[in-house]
Every structure is written in structure tokens, then in C-alpha cells.
Write a protein that holds these residues in place. Sequence first.
Motif, mmCIF file in Angstrom:
data_model
loop_
_atom_site.group_PDB
_atom_site.id
_atom_site.type_symbol
_atom_site.label_atom_id
_atom_site.label_comp_id
_atom_site.label_asym_id
_atom_site.label_seq_id
_atom_site.Cartn_x
_atom_site.Cartn_y
_atom_site.Cartn_z
ATOM 1 N N ASP A 11 0.829 -1.217 0.000
ATOM 2 C CA ASP A 11 0.000 0.000 0.000
ATOM 3 C C ASP A 11 0.859 1.262 0.000
ATOM 4 O OD1 ASP A 11 0.763 0.586 2.661
ATOM 5 O OD2 ASP A 11 -1.108 -0.187 3.518
ATOM 6 N N ASP A 12 0.203 2.414 -0.049
ATOM 7 C CA ASP A 12 0.893 3.705 -0.137
ATOM 8 C C ASP A 12 1.781 3.997 1.071
ATOM 9 O OD1 ASP A 12 -0.296 4.165 -2.576
ATOM 10 O OD2 ASP A 12 -1.936 5.374 -1.743
ATOM 11 N N LYS A 13 1.501 3.358 2.193
ATOM 12 C CA LYS A 13 2.303 3.557 3.410
ATOM 13 C C LYS A 13 3.446 2.552 3.516
ATOM 14 C CE LYS A 13 -1.493 5.610 5.964
ATOM 15 N NZ LYS A 13 -2.387 5.502 7.113
ATOM 16 N N GLY A 14 3.588 1.689 2.497
ATOM 17 C CA GLY A 14 4.676 0.719 2.501
ATOM 18 C C GLY A 14 4.372 -0.566 3.240
ATOM 19 N N ARG A 15 3.088 -0.814 3.499
ATOM 20 C CA ARG A 15 2.707 -2.024 4.232
ATOM 21 C C ARG A 15 2.320 -3.138 3.267
ATOM 22 N NH1 ARG A 15 -1.681 0.967 7.854
ATOM 23 N NH2 ARG A 15 -2.308 1.331 5.704
ATOM 24 N N LEU A 16 2.778 -4.317 3.591
ATOM 25 C CA LEU A 16 2.447 -5.516 2.830
ATOM 26 C C LEU A 16 1.534 -6.370 3.691
ATOM 27 C CD1 LEU A 16 3.157 -7.584 0.442
ATOM 28 C CD2 LEU A 16 4.765 -8.535 2.094
ATOM 29 N N LYS A 17 0.371 -6.688 3.166
ATOM 30 C CA LYS A 17 -0.525 -7.596 3.885
ATOM 31 C C LYS A 17 -0.113 -9.020 3.522
ATOM 32 C CE LYS A 17 -5.222 -8.877 4.763
ATOM 33 N NZ LYS A 17 -6.154 -8.386 5.668
ATOM 34 N N LEU A 18 0.310 -9.771 4.531
ATOM 35 C CA LEU A 18 0.723 -11.149 4.268
ATOM 36 C C LEU A 18 -0.459 -11.954 3.762
ATOM 37 C CD1 LEU A 18 3.015 -12.036 7.309
ATOM 38 C CD2 LEU A 18 3.673 -11.228 5.052
ATOM 39 N N PRO A 19 -0.288 -12.699 2.684
ATOM 40 C CA PRO A 19 -1.357 -13.570 2.213
ATOM 41 C C PRO A 19 -1.795 -14.518 3.335
ATOM 42 C CG PRO A 19 0.332 -13.358 0.542
ATOM 43 C CD PRO A 19 0.866 -12.713 1.787
ATOM 44 N N ALA A 20 -3.076 -14.861 3.343
ATOM 45 C CA ALA A 20 -3.680 -15.610 4.449
ATOM 46 C C ALA A 20 -2.913 -16.886 4.808
ATOM 47 C CB ALA A 20 -5.134 -15.938 4.121
ATOM 48 N N GLU A 21 -2.479 -17.639 3.803
ATOM 49 C CA GLU A 21 -1.761 -18.886 4.066
ATOM 50 C C GLU A 21 -0.458 -18.626 4.817
ATOM 51 O OE1 GLU A 21 0.582 -22.232 1.458
ATOM 52 O OE2 GLU A 21 -1.240 -21.388 0.597
ATOM 53 N N TYR A 22 0.278 -17.606 4.409
ATOM 54 C CA TYR A 22 1.540 -17.269 5.062
ATOM 55 C C TYR A 22 1.298 -16.687 6.451
ATOM 56 C CZ TYR A 22 3.637 -17.709 0.380
ATOM 57 O OH TYR A 22 4.059 -18.151 -0.847
ATOM 58 N N LYS A 23 0.276 -15.863 6.576
ATOM 59 C CA LYS A 23 -0.059 -15.272 7.875
ATOM 60 C C LYS A 23 -0.390 -16.371 8.876
ATOM 61 C CE LYS A 23 -3.367 -12.082 10.064
ATOM 62 N NZ LYS A 23 -4.089 -12.962 10.966
ATOM 63 N N ARG A 24 -1.204 -17.318 8.463
ATOM 64 C CA ARG A 24 -1.588 -18.431 9.336
ATOM 65 C C ARG A 24 -0.363 -19.223 9.772
ATOM 66 N NH1 ARG A 24 -5.494 -19.917 6.570
ATOM 67 N NH2 ARG A 24 -4.365 -21.183 5.069
ATOM 68 N N ARG A 25 0.504 -19.530 8.835
ATOM 69 C CA ARG A 25 1.721 -20.293 9.148
ATOM 70 C C ARG A 25 2.613 -19.514 10.122
ATOM 71 N NH1 ARG A 25 4.042 -25.059 9.740
ATOM 72 N NH2 ARG A 25 6.228 -25.046 9.213
ATOM 73 N N ALA A 26 2.770 -18.232 9.858
ATOM 74 C CA ALA A 26 3.601 -17.403 10.737
ATOM 75 C C ALA A 26 3.038 -17.378 12.154
ATOM 76 C CB ALA A 26 3.713 -15.983 10.182
ATOM 77 N N GLU A 27 1.734 -17.196 12.281
ATOM 78 C CA GLU A 27 1.121 -17.140 13.604
ATOM 79 C C GLU A 27 1.248 -18.467 14.341
ATOM 80 O OE1 GLU A 27 -2.343 -13.769 13.052
ATOM 81 O OE2 GLU A 27 -2.804 -15.819 12.432
#
Length: 146
Positions: A11-27
Motif C-alpha cells: 500500500d501507499d504507506k509501505g505495508r504488505l498484507k501477508l497472504p492468508a496462508e503465510y499469515k496463518r503459518r507465521a502465527e
Amino acid sequence: MFRGNHPTRVDDKGRLKLPAEYKRRAEEVYGAQFYITSSDGKRAEIYPLKEWEKIEEKLAAIPKFNEAKKKFLDITNYFGQMTEMDAQGRVLIPQLLREAANLQGDVVVLGMQTYLGVANHGGYKKEMDANPLSDDDKTALAELGL
């Protein structure tokens, strides 16, 4: 392991939303802390902090006067910053790295086993087309058991 490709946006602020599969694995496995860096300035490398600490342990065993170690630390520290995933699953890509790797708008997020690679979508496709897996590459991989 992180695997596959998930196109998304920075996004314009430099944030990357982790794709759901990667987010779940990371958590599930790592938690919310990450070290974001690059070893070439062309792509971001998002390491769960636990995985980056394994690299730091190996680096600590290398003598401080080793030139390759110095170069590696120079570039990974120059582009690197700690970050924490927010409640929406976003991480902030460091500004220096966003600018160097042109990480704005459409990007690809690639599972690189223990970390995530992030590249400009158009640039990544162009590079991949220009440098396909060669017969020499296939031979080298076969010699390594793949």
C-alpha cells in the motif's frame, strides 16, 4: 515451510498484507516478529525472527574479519529492519528497500521455505523470463540430490 506464490500489493504507506496462508503459518509457528532485509537490493526477504536468529548464530561463528561476512552484514543491515505484524496481518517494508527494489503496488510474495521473498511483479517476471532454469542448473540440482 513457506511455499508457492501469492500476488498482492504494497500500500501507499509501505505495508504488505501477508497472504492468508503465510499469515496463518507465521502465527502458528513463529509469532508476529519479523526481520525484513535484502541480500541484493532487488527483493525483500521477510524472515520470521526465529529464522533470522538462526542465521545470526551461524554468522557469530565466522571470524569478524571475514570479507564475505562483512559484505553480507553490510547489505542486510543497510536494508534491514525489525517489524511486527499488525492485527490485520500487515508488515512494514523498510523505505530504503521499497525504493531500491521498486516494491510498490503489485508484488509477488514467494514462499522460500523458511522466509518470504517479495519482488516487484513486473520486474520479477521479466527477470525470470530472461534467466530460465538452464541445463547446467538442472545438472547442479541433480548432483545435490534433486
